[in-house]
Write a protein that holds these residues in place. Structure first.
Motif, PDB file in Angstrom:
ATOM      1  N   GLU A  35      27.222  -1.268 -12.376  1.00 45.17           N
ATOM      2  CA  GLU A  35      27.273  -0.780 -13.752  1.00 45.17           C
ATOM      3  C   GLU A  35      26.537   0.554 -13.903  1.00 45.17           C
ATOM      4  O   GLU A  35      26.954   1.416 -14.679  1.00 45.17           O
ATOM      5  N   ASP A  36      25.460   0.708 -13.140  1.00 40.37           N
ATOM      6  CA  ASP A  36      24.662   1.941 -13.202  1.00 40.37           C
ATOM      7  C   ASP A  36      25.490   3.204 -13.072  1.00 40.37           C
ATOM      8  O   ASP A  36      25.125   4.241 -13.616  1.00 40.37           O
ATOM      9  N   CYS A  37      26.571   3.116 -12.339  1.00 41.04           N
ATOM     10  CA  CYS A  37      27.289   4.368 -12.088  1.00 41.04           C
ATOM     11  C   CYS A  37      28.254   4.716 -13.203  1.00 41.04           C
ATOM     12  O   CYS A  37      29.004   5.684 -13.094  1.00 41.04           O
ATOM     13  N   GLU A  38      28.209   3.970 -14.307  1.00 42.26           N
ATOM     14  CA  GLU A  38      29.116   4.311 -15.412  1.00 42.26           C
ATOM     15  C   GLU A  38      28.829   5.689 -15.970  1.00 42.26           C
ATOM     16  O   GLU A  38      29.726   6.382 -16.453  1.00 42.26           O
ATOM     17  N   GLN A  39      27.579   6.125 -15.851  1.00 41.58           N
ATOM     18  CA  GLN A  39      27.242   7.468 -16.317  1.00 41.58           C
ATOM     19  C   GLN A  39      28.014   8.538 -15.535  1.00 41.58           C
ATOM     20  O   GLN A  39      28.482   9.509 -16.101  1.00 41.58           O
ATOM     21  N   THR A  40      28.089   8.299 -14.237  1.00 42.14           N
ATOM     22  CA  THR A  40      28.830   9.235 -13.387  1.00 42.14           C
ATOM     23  C   THR A  40      30.320   9.184 -13.703  1.00 42.14           C
ATOM     24  O   THR A  40      30.996  10.205 -13.753  1.00 42.14           O
ATOM     25  N   ILE A  41      30.807   7.974 -13.951  1.00 40.74           N
ATOM     26  CA  ILE A  41      32.223   7.834 -14.294  1.00 40.74           C
ATOM     27  C   ILE A  41      32.519   8.547 -15.623  1.00 40.74           C
ATOM     28  O   ILE A  41      33.534   9.224 -15.761  1.00 40.74           O
ATOM     29  N   ARG A  65      34.690  22.248 -13.489  1.00 40.73           N
ATOM     30  CA  ARG A  65      34.137  22.610 -14.794  1.00 40.73           C
ATOM     31  C   ARG A  65      32.908  21.761 -15.101  1.00 40.73           C
ATOM     32  O   ARG A  65      32.718  20.693 -14.531  1.00 40.73           O
ATOM     33  N   TYR A  66      32.113  22.256 -16.010  1.00 42.19           N
ATOM     34  CA  TYR A  66      31.069  21.414 -16.578  1.00 42.19           C
ATOM     35  C   TYR A  66      31.708  20.642 -17.711  1.00 42.19           C
ATOM     36  O   TYR A  66      32.632  21.140 -18.359  1.00 42.19           O
ATOM     37  N   ALA A  67      31.216  19.458 -17.964  1.00 40.25           N
ATOM     38  CA  ALA A  67      31.741  18.689 -19.087  1.00 40.25           C
ATOM     39  C   ALA A  67      31.290  19.353 -20.377  1.00 40.25           C
ATOM     40  O   ALA A  67      30.114  19.659 -20.544  1.00 40.25           O
ATOM     41  N   SER A  68      32.227  19.584 -21.267  1.00 43.73           N
ATOM     42  CA  SER A  68      31.864  20.182 -22.556  1.00 43.73           C
ATOM     43  C   SER A  68      31.298  19.096 -23.458  1.00 43.73           C
ATOM     44  O   SER A  68      31.486  17.903 -23.214  1.00 43.73           O
ATOM     45  N   LEU A  69      30.621  19.525 -24.506  1.00 42.22           N
ATOM     46  CA  LEU A  69      30.074  18.541 -25.453  1.00 42.22           C
ATOM     47  C   LEU A  69      31.182  17.691 -26.044  1.00 42.22           C
ATOM     48  O   LEU A  69      31.061  16.485 -26.184  1.00 42.22           O
ATOM     49  N   ARG A  70      32.282  18.374 -26.351  1.00 42.66           N
ATOM     50  CA  ARG A  70      33.426  17.650 -26.916  1.00 42.66           C
ATOM     51  C   ARG A  70      33.952  16.645 -25.899  1.00 42.66           C
ATOM     52  O   ARG A  70      34.251  15.505 -26.225  1.00 42.66           O
ATOM     53  N   GLY A  71      34.021  17.108 -24.644  1.00 49.15           N
ATOM     54  CA  GLY A  71      34.476  16.227 -23.574  1.00 49.15           C
ATOM     55  C   GLY A  71      33.591  15.001 -23.446  1.00 49.15           C
ATOM     56  O   GLY A  71      34.069  13.879 -23.274  1.00 49.15           O
ATOM     57  N   ILE A  72      32.297  15.241 -23.544  1.00 52.52           N
ATOM     58  CA  ILE A  72      31.351  14.129 -23.409  1.00 52.52           C
ATOM     59  C   ILE A  72      31.540  13.132 -24.552  1.00 52.52           C
ATOM     60  O   ILE A  72      31.526  11.924 -24.354  1.00 52.52           O
ATOM     61  N   ARG A  73      31.750  13.669 -25.741  1.00 49.05           N
ATOM     62  CA  ARG A  73      31.974  12.788 -26.902  1.00 49.05           C
ATOM     63  C   ARG A  73      33.261  11.981 -26.714  1.00 49.05           C
ATOM     64  O   ARG A  73      33.293  10.781 -26.914  1.00 49.05           O
ATOM     65  N   MET A  74      34.287  12.681 -26.290  1.00 46.70           N
ATOM     66  CA  MET A  74      35.571  11.996 -26.115  1.00 46.70           C
ATOM     67  C   MET A  74      35.521  10.943 -25.011  1.00 46.70           C
ATOM     68  O   MET A  74      36.182   9.914 -25.081  1.00 46.70           O
ATOM     69  N   ALA A  75      34.713  11.225 -24.005  1.00 46.13           N
ATOM     70  CA  ALA A  75      34.626  10.309 -22.859  1.00 46.13           C
ATOM     71  C   ALA A  75      34.142   8.928 -23.278  1.00 46.13           C
ATOM     72  O   ALA A  75      34.513   7.919 -22.699  1.00 46.13           O
ATOM     73  N   ALA A 115      33.256  12.114 -15.168  1.00 41.21           N
ATOM     74  CA  ALA A 115      34.638  12.390 -14.765  1.00 41.21           C
ATOM     75  C   ALA A 115      35.557  12.332 -15.983  1.00 41.21           C
ATOM     76  O   ALA A 115      36.464  13.146 -16.142  1.00 41.21           O
ATOM     77  N   LEU A 116      35.304  11.376 -16.855  1.00 42.28           N
ATOM     78  CA  LEU A 116      36.118  11.257 -18.074  1.00 42.28           C
ATOM     79  C   LEU A 116      35.873  12.457 -18.987  1.00 42.28           C
ATOM     80  O   LEU A 116      36.802  12.987 -19.599  1.00 42.28           O
ATOM     81  N   ALA A 117      34.638  12.905 -19.027  1.00 46.26           N
ATOM     82  CA  ALA A 117      34.303  14.050 -19.880  1.00 46.26           C
ATOM     83  C   ALA A 117      34.963  15.326 -19.361  1.00 46.26           C
ATOM     84  O   ALA A 117      35.242  16.244 -20.118  1.00 46.26           O
ATOM     85  N   LYS A 118      35.200  15.367 -18.061  1.00 44.47           N
ATOM     86  CA  LYS A 118      35.856  16.546 -17.484  1.00 44.47           C
ATOM     87  C   LYS A 118      37.368  16.498 -17.679  1.00 44.47           C
ATOM     88  O   LYS A 118      38.063  17.452 -17.330  1.00 44.47           O
ATOM     89  N   GLY A 119      37.875  15.371 -18.147  1.00 48.70           N
ATOM     90  CA  GLY A 119      39.290  15.347 -18.493  1.00 48.70           C
ATOM     91  C   GLY A 119      40.124  14.225 -17.905  1.00 48.70           C
ATOM     92  O   GLY A 119      41.326  14.158 -18.168  1.00 48.70           O
ATOM     93  N   ALA A 120      39.513  13.349 -17.107  1.00 49.40           N
ATOM     94  CA  ALA A 120      40.280  12.191 -16.639  1.00 49.40           C
ATOM     95  C   ALA A 120      40.616  11.323 -17.850  1.00 49.40           C
ATOM     96  O   ALA A 120      39.885  11.312 -18.840  1.00 49.40           O
ATOM     97  N   ASP A 121      41.744  10.613 -17.792  1.00 50.52           N
ATOM     98  CA  ASP A 121      42.182   9.863 -18.970  1.00 50.52           C
ATOM     99  C   ASP A 121      41.537   8.488 -19.097  1.00 50.52           C
ATOM    100  O   ASP A 121      41.208   8.045 -20.173  1.00 50.52           O
ATOM    101  N   ASP A 181      34.047  15.806  -7.187  1.00 52.67           N
ATOM    102  CA  ASP A 181      34.040  16.693  -8.344  1.00 52.67           C
ATOM    103  C   ASP A 181      35.232  17.659  -8.255  1.00 52.67           C
ATOM    104  O   ASP A 181      35.927  17.924  -9.234  1.00 52.67           O
ATOM    105  N   TYR A 182      35.476  18.160  -7.077  1.00 59.52           N
ATOM    106  CA  TYR A 182      36.609  19.070  -6.863  1.00 59.52           C
ATOM    107  C   TYR A 182      37.938  18.318  -6.987  1.00 59.52           C
ATOM    108  O   TYR A 182      38.933  18.873  -7.455  1.00 59.52           O
ATOM    109  N   ALA A 183      37.949  17.059  -6.548  1.00 57.08           N
ATOM    110  CA  ALA A 183      39.175  16.253  -6.649  1.00 57.08           C
ATOM    111  C   ALA A 183      39.508  15.992  -8.115  1.00 57.08           C
ATOM    112  O   ALA A 183      40.670  16.100  -8.531  1.00 57.08           O
ATOM    113  N   ILE A 184      38.492  15.690  -8.903  1.00 54.36           N
ATOM    114  CA  ILE A 184      38.703  15.461 -10.345  1.00 54.36           C
ATOM    115  C   ILE A 184      39.257  16.730 -10.980  1.00 54.36           C
ATOM    116  O   ILE A 184      40.228  16.696 -11.735  1.00 54.36           O
TER     117      ILE A 184
END
Ligand SMILES: Cc1cc2nc3c(=O)[nH]c(=O)nc-3n(C[C@H](O)[C@H](O)[C@H](O)COP(=O)(O)OP(=O)(O)OC[C@H]3O[C@@H](n4cnc5c(N)ncnc54)[C@H](O)[C@@H]3O)c2cc1C
Lengths: 262, 318
Positions: free
Chosen positions: A64-70, A189-199, A73-79, A38-41
């Protein structure tokens, strides 16, 4: 500059659990993003926000189960994200450092990042060795247990390594490099709602060992898990029973006995 | 091939305690494999170190005089060359921050398996059996190796420090360091966590961990500490979150404390935390999890919600 972040979904264990063979019975397991990752992301995303980095890609070894966790990371801003899995991996009891290194090495070869950030360790199997092992294998420089990274990245990363006993080492590491990130380096950071949508719209590519050209034998590893048990407690702890009032009373009495309070 | 090579740990002119623990672990293993115990001490005042390391059971100490302080490239290159020269069966290193900065690289370079943070070792027939923990100490596991050689890092504090004096052969090892391959430079050290209060001086510590959940909730522990005339300390996540300054962190990377009474509230007792407080005279744990590792070292425990117990306890003294 491109950063690759290793992201693992770790198993969390309930307070009470049972062991089934060499694993904790699935009924007692939950899943979470590895604390250190989480800190690395966060560090990678901040580098990107500072304009130092153009792209943050995550790589995860997992089903596949871990896609939620991935997606977290995307919601926090990974591309974008890469997930590696196939039937061979399904059958492996314990992915040791060699096995993880072999897979991550193949991903690095495809992605050619300038910087790899990984967590110091994972909360479940806690090898604490994969980042440095990977660095050696891909011929990158490295630093382990980094709790500060100067974002003025040129050819060199200036880092602090957190040693034992409140001592920090200041080190300059040539790039490309692998840094293993320690908790506390930033505030994830916590993933924002917008981040989650974009992810949801970000690319999450899945790859098999064959896709990456990794030989099946490479992930067998030489370390075999042969037993798992609850550690035998050598303790002679006195457990006070009763409601909070009663137990607090017991502790109060102890503190009076010890002369902590009159 | 049945010798053991152990690489000792030192920093700023001092051998770290784990170095002597490595001697004990290495000797035990060498007895099981029927081989010799070789030590290597790399960088620093190697001769002075070697004399100190010449304890009972050590067959040879190889000194590598190169630079003052730890540099992982120098370590990695040297250990690789020592491995080629001595052909040991197992290489032991400390599972310290520096150990983890070179041992995995040596394993990768030599194409050997690595087993880290080991708390116990045995040889079963031909195979090395290593005991390690998973899930933050909730379970213990044994692993076996399908290889006849490996790198193993040992957890600090699990083996007694070796004592006595030995008659080891002390030999300078002429490592060929490829300076061009050195990709990192240590530019200095800094002591952190100096600060508001010195928790190492406190007689009574009220220590809070992640069980407190929110920064606002810290008030109830502050109240308790006040009522007891105790000092407030914490586990790492509280400091990571910025809720308390680094000077309050107890543990491997924080402070080592030895109060008369240590009250661990909502702290699981991860090894890195325990490293900082196991020397406390009386340890009291308040934790909802009856199996939390902290229970193994606590003298007294309340298995209950801290949000019920802590206010009730503060009440007792107000
Ligand atoms: C290189 C390195 C160095 C480290 N150095 C340190 C160090 O110096 N100091 C340190 O502390 N850690 C250190 N750590 C981190 C360490 O591994 C643990 O992550 C950390 O100690 C966990 O802190 P904790 O016990 O507060 O949190 P957790 O492990 O999350 O435990 C929280 C506990 O609170 C209990 N709990 C939850 N809710 C309640 C409630 N309502 N009432 C009662 N109990 C409750 C839970 O049962 C659990 O046992 C280090 C890690 C690494 C890798």
């Amino acid at each position: 500059m491109k950063v690759l972040v290793t992201v693992k979904e770790v198993a969390t264990v309930e307070d009470e659990f049972e062991i089934d063979g060499t694993a904790i019975d699935e009924r007692y397991l939950g899943a979470d993003l590895n604390e250190w990752d989480d800190y690395a992301i966060e560090e990678a995303v901040q580098l990107s926000e500072d304009g130092v980095v153009d792209e943050v890609v995550t790589v995860t070894i997992g089903p596949e189960d871990c896609e939620q966790t991935i997606r977290q990371a995307l919601a926090k801003g990974a591309d974008r994200a890469i997930r590696v899995w196939d039937d061979t991996l399904e059958g492996v009891d314990l992915l040791d450092v060699d096995a993880k290194t072999a897979i991550l090495e193949a991903v690095v070869e495809e992605e050619a990042p300038d910087l790899v950030l990984s967590g110091v360790q994972s909360g479940d199997d806690s090898w604490g060795a994969t980042g440095v092992s990977l660095a050696e294998s891909i011929d990158f420089q490295w630093a382990a247990v980094v709790n500060d990274l100067d974002h003025d990245l040129g050819d060199v990363a200036s880092v602090r390594r957190e040693l034992e006993g409140g001592v920090e080492e200041l080190t300059d590491v040539e790039l490309p490099a692998v840094l293993t990130i320690q908790t506390g380096i930033n505030e994830p950071r916590y993933a924002s709602l917008r981040g989650i949508r974009m992810a949801q719209r970000k690319e999450l590519a899945t790859k098999t060992l064959a896709d990456l050209g990794v030989d099946e034998s490479a992930v067998e590893g030489a370390v075999r898990l042969t037993d798992m048990y609850e550690p035998e407690s050598e303790t002679d702890v006195t457990v006070w029973e009763g409601g909070a009032e009663e137990t607090a009373g017991e502790l109060a009495e102890l503190l009076r006995d010890k002369g902590v309070v009159a | 091939m049945s010798d053991i090579l152990a690489i000792v740990d030192h920093r700023r002119g001092e051998l770290r305690e784990v170095s002597y623990e490595l001697v004990t672990a290495g000797r035990e293993l060498a007895d099981e494999t029927g081989g010799d115990l070789h030590l290597a001490v790399i960088s620093g005042t190697v001769e002075a170190f070697a004399e100190k390391l010449d304890r009972e059971g050590v067959d040879a100490v190889h000194t590598v005089d190169h630079g003052e302080e730890f540099n992982h490239d120098v370590y990695a290159q040297t250990v690789t060359q020592l491995y080629d020269e001595l052909a040991p069966e197992y290489v032991l290193a400390a599972n310290s921050v520096n150990g983890l900065d070179y041992a995995p690289a040596v394993a990768a370079e030599l194409d050997l398996p690595i087993v880290t943070d080991v708390v116990d070792l045995a040889v079963d027939g031909e195979s090395l059996v290593a005991t390690r923990e998973m899930y933050g100490g909730k379970v213990e596991t044994t692993t076996e190796l399908d290889a006849n050689s490996a790198i193993v890092t040992i957890r600090e504090g699990e083996w007694p420090a070796a004592e006595g004096t030995g008659d080891a052969a002390i030999e300078a090892f002429d490592a060929e360091i490829d300076e061009d391959a050195i990709g990192s430079t240590v530019t200095g050290f800094e002591e952190v966590a100096a600060g508001d209060v010195d928790i190492t001086e406190a007689d009574v510590l009220v220590s809070i961990g992640r069980g407190i959940e929110e920064e606002e909730n810290l008030d109830i522990v502050r109240d308790l500490a006040d009522a007891l005339g105790a000092t407030l300390s914490s586990s790492r996540p509280i400091v990571d979150a910025g809720w308390l300054p680094a000077s309050r962190q107890v543990g491997q990377s924080g402070k080592v404390v030895t109060p008369d009474v240590y009250i661990a509230i909502g702290i699981s007792g991860a090894v890195q935390h325990v490293a900082g407080m196991k020397g406390s005279d009386t340890i009291v744990a308040i934790n909802t999890d009856p199996n939390a590792p902290i229970m193994d070292i606590a003298d007294y425990a309340i298995v209950d919600d801290l949000f019920d117990v802590v206010p009730a306890l503060a009440e007792e003294f107000q």
